[in-house]
Write a protein that holds these residues in place. Structure first.
Motif, PDB file in Angstrom:
ATOM      1  N   ARG A 131       0.799  -1.277  -0.112  1.00 36.77           N
ATOM      2  CA  ARG A 131       0.064  -0.026   0.051  1.00 36.77           C
ATOM      3  C   ARG A 131       1.031   1.246  -0.005  1.00 36.77           C
ATOM      4  O   ARG A 131       0.202   2.308   0.061  1.00 36.77           O
ATOM      5  CB  ARG A 131      -0.947  -0.034   1.210  1.00 36.77           C
ATOM      6  CG  ARG A 131      -2.057  -1.106   1.308  1.00 36.77           C
ATOM      7  CD  ARG A 131      -2.830  -1.172   2.526  1.00 36.77           C
ATOM      8  NE  ARG A 131      -3.429  -0.102   2.755  1.00 36.77           N
ATOM      9  CZ  ARG A 131      -4.081   0.110   3.770  1.00 36.77           C
ATOM     10  NH1 ARG A 131      -4.166  -1.004   4.685  1.00 36.77           N
ATOM     11  NH2 ARG A 131      -4.582   1.386   4.157  1.00 36.77           N
ATOM     12  N   GLY A 132       2.260   0.998  -0.023  1.00 38.05           N
ATOM     13  CA  GLY A 132       3.152   2.119  -0.053  1.00 38.05           C
ATOM     14  C   GLY A 132       3.495   2.984   1.246  1.00 38.05           C
ATOM     15  O   GLY A 132       4.220   3.856   1.020  1.00 38.05           O
ATOM     16  N   LEU A 133       3.331   2.072   2.347  1.00 38.09           N
ATOM     17  CA  LEU A 133       3.411   2.845   3.804  1.00 38.09           C
ATOM     18  C   LEU A 133       5.036   2.426   3.971  1.00 38.09           C
ATOM     19  O   LEU A 133       5.569   1.539   3.644  1.00 38.09           O
ATOM     20  CB  LEU A 133       2.723   2.054   4.764  1.00 38.09           C
ATOM     21  CG  LEU A 133       1.317   2.498   5.208  1.00 38.09           C
ATOM     22  CD1 LEU A 133       0.313   2.392   4.013  1.00 38.09           C
ATOM     23  CD2 LEU A 133       0.695   1.717   6.366  1.00 38.09           C
ATOM     24  N   SER A 134       5.622   3.547   4.593  1.00 38.56           N
ATOM     25  CA  SER A 134       6.887   3.715   5.006  1.00 38.56           C
ATOM     26  C   SER A 134       7.231   2.872   6.232  1.00 38.56           C
ATOM     27  O   SER A 134       6.276   2.645   6.889  1.00 38.56           O
ATOM     28  CB  SER A 134       7.403   4.972   5.136  1.00 38.56           C
ATOM     29  OG  SER A 134       6.865   5.605   6.318  1.00 38.56           O
ATOM     30  N   ASN A 135       8.379   2.574   6.493  1.00 31.11           N
ATOM     31  CA  ASN A 135       8.571   1.876   7.752  1.00 31.11           C
ATOM     32  C   ASN A 135       7.843   2.405   9.014  1.00 31.11           C
ATOM     33  O   ASN A 135       7.225   2.036  10.019  1.00 31.11           O
ATOM     34  CB  ASN A 135      10.100   1.511   8.207  1.00 31.11           C
ATOM     35  CG  ASN A 135      10.731   0.801   7.099  1.00 31.11           C
ATOM     36  OD1 ASN A 135      10.096  -0.101   6.611  1.00 31.11           O
ATOM     37  ND2 ASN A 135      11.983   0.692   7.157  1.00 31.11           N
ATOM     38  N   ALA A 136       8.019   3.826   9.092  1.00 26.83           N
ATOM     39  CA  ALA A 136       7.456   4.730  10.247  1.00 26.83           C
ATOM     40  C   ALA A 136       5.997   4.395  10.121  1.00 26.83           C
ATOM     41  O   ALA A 136       5.223   4.417  11.328  1.00 26.83           O
ATOM     42  CB  ALA A 136       7.836   6.267  10.200  1.00 26.83           C
ATOM     43  N   GLU A 137       5.438   4.504   8.985  1.00 27.34           N
ATOM     44  CA  GLU A 137       3.960   4.472   8.865  1.00 27.34           C
ATOM     45  C   GLU A 137       3.541   2.962   9.293  1.00 27.34           C
ATOM     46  O   GLU A 137       2.670   2.987   9.795  1.00 27.34           O
ATOM     47  CB  GLU A 137       3.453   4.921   7.603  1.00 27.34           C
ATOM     48  CG  GLU A 137       3.743   6.538   7.122  1.00 27.34           C
ATOM     49  CD  GLU A 137       3.570   6.646   5.756  1.00 27.34           C
ATOM     50  OE1 GLU A 137       3.238   7.525   5.437  1.00 27.34           O
ATOM     51  OE2 GLU A 137       3.606   5.931   4.793  1.00 27.34           O
ATOM     52  N   ILE A 138       4.295   2.121   8.956  1.00 28.90           N
ATOM     53  CA  ILE A 138       3.681   0.614   9.222  1.00 28.90           C
ATOM     54  C   ILE A 138       4.067   0.680  10.737  1.00 28.90           C
ATOM     55  O   ILE A 138       3.347  -0.137  11.409  1.00 28.90           O
ATOM     56  CB  ILE A 138       4.949  -0.251   8.569  1.00 28.90           C
ATOM     57  CG1 ILE A 138       4.422  -0.228   7.039  1.00 28.90           C
ATOM     58  CG2 ILE A 138       4.670  -1.860   8.997  1.00 28.90           C
ATOM     59  CD1 ILE A 138       5.440  -1.394   6.195  1.00 28.90           C
ATOM     60  N   ALA A 139       4.935   0.943  11.503  1.00 27.97           N
ATOM     61  CA  ALA A 139       5.220   0.988  12.853  1.00 27.97           C
ATOM     62  C   ALA A 139       4.210   1.595  13.599  1.00 27.97           C
ATOM     63  O   ALA A 139       3.410   1.033  14.688  1.00 27.97           O
ATOM     64  CB  ALA A 139       6.560   1.784  13.000  1.00 27.97           C
ATOM     65  N   ALA A 140       3.562   2.783  13.104  1.00 32.68           N
ATOM     66  CA  ALA A 140       2.623   3.399  13.790  1.00 32.68           C
ATOM     67  C   ALA A 140       1.331   2.740  13.391  1.00 32.68           C
ATOM     68  O   ALA A 140       0.387   2.569  14.582  1.00 32.68           O
ATOM     69  CB  ALA A 140       2.197   4.941  13.173  1.00 32.68           C
ATOM     70  N   ARG A 141       0.922   1.925  12.616  1.00 32.29           N
ATOM     71  CA  ARG A 141      -0.172   1.109  12.306  1.00 32.29           C
ATOM     72  C   ARG A 141      -0.215   0.033  12.876  1.00 32.29           C
ATOM     73  O   ARG A 141      -1.299  -0.569  13.698  1.00 32.29           O
ATOM     74  CB  ARG A 141      -0.332   0.778  10.806  1.00 32.29           C
ATOM     75  CG  ARG A 141      -1.352  -0.040  10.268  1.00 32.29           C
ATOM     76  CD  ARG A 141      -2.612   0.997  10.380  1.00 32.29           C
ATOM     77  NE  ARG A 141      -2.513   2.033   9.374  1.00 32.29           N
ATOM     78  CZ  ARG A 141      -3.006   1.872   8.309  1.00 32.29           C
ATOM     79  NH1 ARG A 141      -3.366   0.731   7.691  1.00 32.29           N
ATOM     80  NH2 ARG A 141      -2.935   3.005   7.548  1.00 32.29           N
ATOM     81  N   LEU A 142       1.148  -0.746  13.341  1.00 33.89           N
ATOM     82  CA  LEU A 142       0.897  -1.892  14.031  1.00 33.89           C
ATOM     83  C   LEU A 142       1.328  -1.582  15.463  1.00 33.89           C
ATOM     84  O   LEU A 142       1.494  -2.732  16.189  1.00 33.89           O
ATOM     85  CB  LEU A 142       1.960  -2.820  13.422  1.00 33.89           C
ATOM     86  CG  LEU A 142       1.876  -3.371  11.765  1.00 33.89           C
ATOM     87  CD1 LEU A 142       2.999  -4.269  11.447  1.00 33.89           C
ATOM     88  CD2 LEU A 142       0.351  -3.912  11.875  1.00 33.89           C
ATOM     89  N   VAL A 143       1.681  -0.436  16.061  1.00 29.53           N
ATOM     90  CA  VAL A 143       1.855   0.025  17.226  1.00 29.53           C
ATOM     91  C   VAL A 143       3.063  -0.946  17.905  1.00 29.53           C
ATOM     92  O   VAL A 143       3.149  -1.370  18.661  1.00 29.53           O
ATOM     93  CB  VAL A 143       0.816  -0.297  18.385  1.00 29.53           C
ATOM     94  CG1 VAL A 143       1.130   0.491  19.582  1.00 29.53           C
ATOM     95  CG2 VAL A 143      -0.461   0.163  17.417  1.00 29.53           C
ATOM     96  N   VAL A 144       4.158  -0.599  16.837  1.00 28.74           N
ATOM     97  CA  VAL A 144       5.569  -1.463  17.205  1.00 28.74           C
ATOM     98  C   VAL A 144       6.752  -0.341  16.845  1.00 28.74           C
ATOM     99  O   VAL A 144       6.463   0.697  16.451  1.00 28.74           O
ATOM    100  CB  VAL A 144       5.595  -2.539  16.279  1.00 28.74           C
ATOM    101  CG1 VAL A 144       4.753  -3.653  16.968  1.00 28.74           C
ATOM    102  CG2 VAL A 144       5.749  -2.406  14.938  1.00 28.74           C
ATOM    103  N   GLY A 145       7.745  -0.655  17.387  1.00 30.08           N
ATOM    104  CA  GLY A 145       9.210   0.269  17.240  1.00 30.08           C
ATOM    105  C   GLY A 145       9.332   0.157  15.692  1.00 30.08           C
ATOM    106  O   GLY A 145       9.090  -0.694  14.992  1.00 30.08           O
ATOM    107  N   THR A 146      10.008   1.139  15.153  1.00 27.84           N
ATOM    108  CA  THR A 146      10.524   1.125  13.830  1.00 27.84           C
ATOM    109  C   THR A 146      11.564   0.226  13.451  1.00 27.84           C
ATOM    110  O   THR A 146      11.760  -0.568  12.489  1.00 27.84           O
ATOM    111  CB  THR A 146      10.985   2.652  13.215  1.00 27.84           C
ATOM    112  OG1 THR A 146      10.082   3.674  13.640  1.00 27.84           O
ATOM    113  CG2 THR A 146      11.475   2.647  12.003  1.00 27.84           C
ATOM    114  N   GLU A 147      12.466  -0.085  14.517  1.00 28.54           N
ATOM    115  CA  GLU A 147      13.573  -1.002  14.105  1.00 28.54           C
ATOM    116  C   GLU A 147      12.783  -2.528  14.302  1.00 28.54           C
ATOM    117  O   GLU A 147      13.327  -3.434  13.454  1.00 28.54           O
ATOM    118  CB  GLU A 147      14.565  -1.271  15.534  1.00 28.54           C
ATOM    119  CG  GLU A 147      15.281   0.065  15.589  1.00 28.54           C
ATOM    120  CD  GLU A 147      16.073   0.211  14.320  1.00 28.54           C
ATOM    121  OE1 GLU A 147      16.765  -0.699  13.720  1.00 28.54           O
ATOM    122  OE2 GLU A 147      16.282   1.463  13.690  1.00 28.54           O
TER     123      GLU A 147
END
Length: 217
Positions: free
Chosen positions: A167-183
């Motif tokens: 869907r084109g989400l960046s790592n930061a956006e995926i982290a926010a969506r899944l409520v996990v850290g960027t790493e």
């Protein structure tokens, strides 16, 4: 150190325009130019650019074959950014399948061109989710059907990350969506790429579409 860029386009005006835009930035340096894909490999070996901005349609060797050649023969290949006039073009899709890291429209604004070069230089893929979905729907289809991704052994979380990547989400956006850290997301992305044998996010997303794991419509 500045990001070094090799420009490859058979239109001198296009190369001049890209050079003017990129060299206005303190962190980007254009180190060379070529008018055809046939000249890319020797220039890449000589100049070692970080990014190749490559026209997709050229008379002798197009950007698709030049991309394949670079990735096949250069030990540490540069990132490849396809520059195109038309986004809904089978040539663009083939270039992405060949290993290009993303594509940029020739009509893009200067700020978008600079952003694209910086993004791919950092190792991120430049994806336009709607455009990639349309390309996959038009040119991927059953005739290019890949093995089902179930064979890759993705975990449930890795599969979820891949869908969000598509869907084109960046790592930061995926982290926010899944409520996990960027790493944590970076680790999942790396695992997805390894299991799919994909060079980057673009290749993983195309594999997801062509296998039917993600519907392009």
């Amino acid at each position: 150190m500045p990001i070094t860029v090799l420009l490859v386009d058979d239109e001198p005006l296009v190369r001049a325009g890209l050079r003017a835009v990129l060299e206005a930035q303190p962190d980007i340096a254009v180190v060379g130019e070529a008018a055809d894909g046939a000249a890319v490999i020797p220039l890449v070996r000589q100049l070692r650019p970080d990014v190749v901005a490559m026209d997709v349609r050229m008379p002798l060797m197009d950007g698709i074959e030049a991309t394949r050649a670079v990735l096949r023969t250069v030990d540490t290949p540069p990132r490849i950014l396809v520059v195109t006039t038309f986004e809904e073009d089978e040539y663009v899709y083939e270039a992405l399948r060949a290993g290009a890291d993303g594509f940029l429209l020739k009509r893009a604004r200067p700020a978008e061109i600079v952003h694209a070069v910086r993004l791919v230089a950092e190792g991120e893929s430049l994806l336009f989710p709607a455009s990639v979905r349309q390309l996959a729907a038009r040119y991927g289809g059953p005739r290019r059907q890949r093995a089902p991704l179930a064979e890759a052994g993705l975990t449930e979380r890795e599969a979820e990350v891949l869908r969000l990547m598509a869907r084109g989400l960046s790592n930061a956006e995926i982290a926010a969506r899944l409520v996990v850290g960027t790493e944590t997301v970076k680790s999942h992305v790396s695992a997805v790429l390894a299991k799919l044998g994909a060079r980057d996010r673009t290749q993983a997303v195309i594999a997801a579409y062509e296998s039917g794991f993600v519907e392009p419509g």
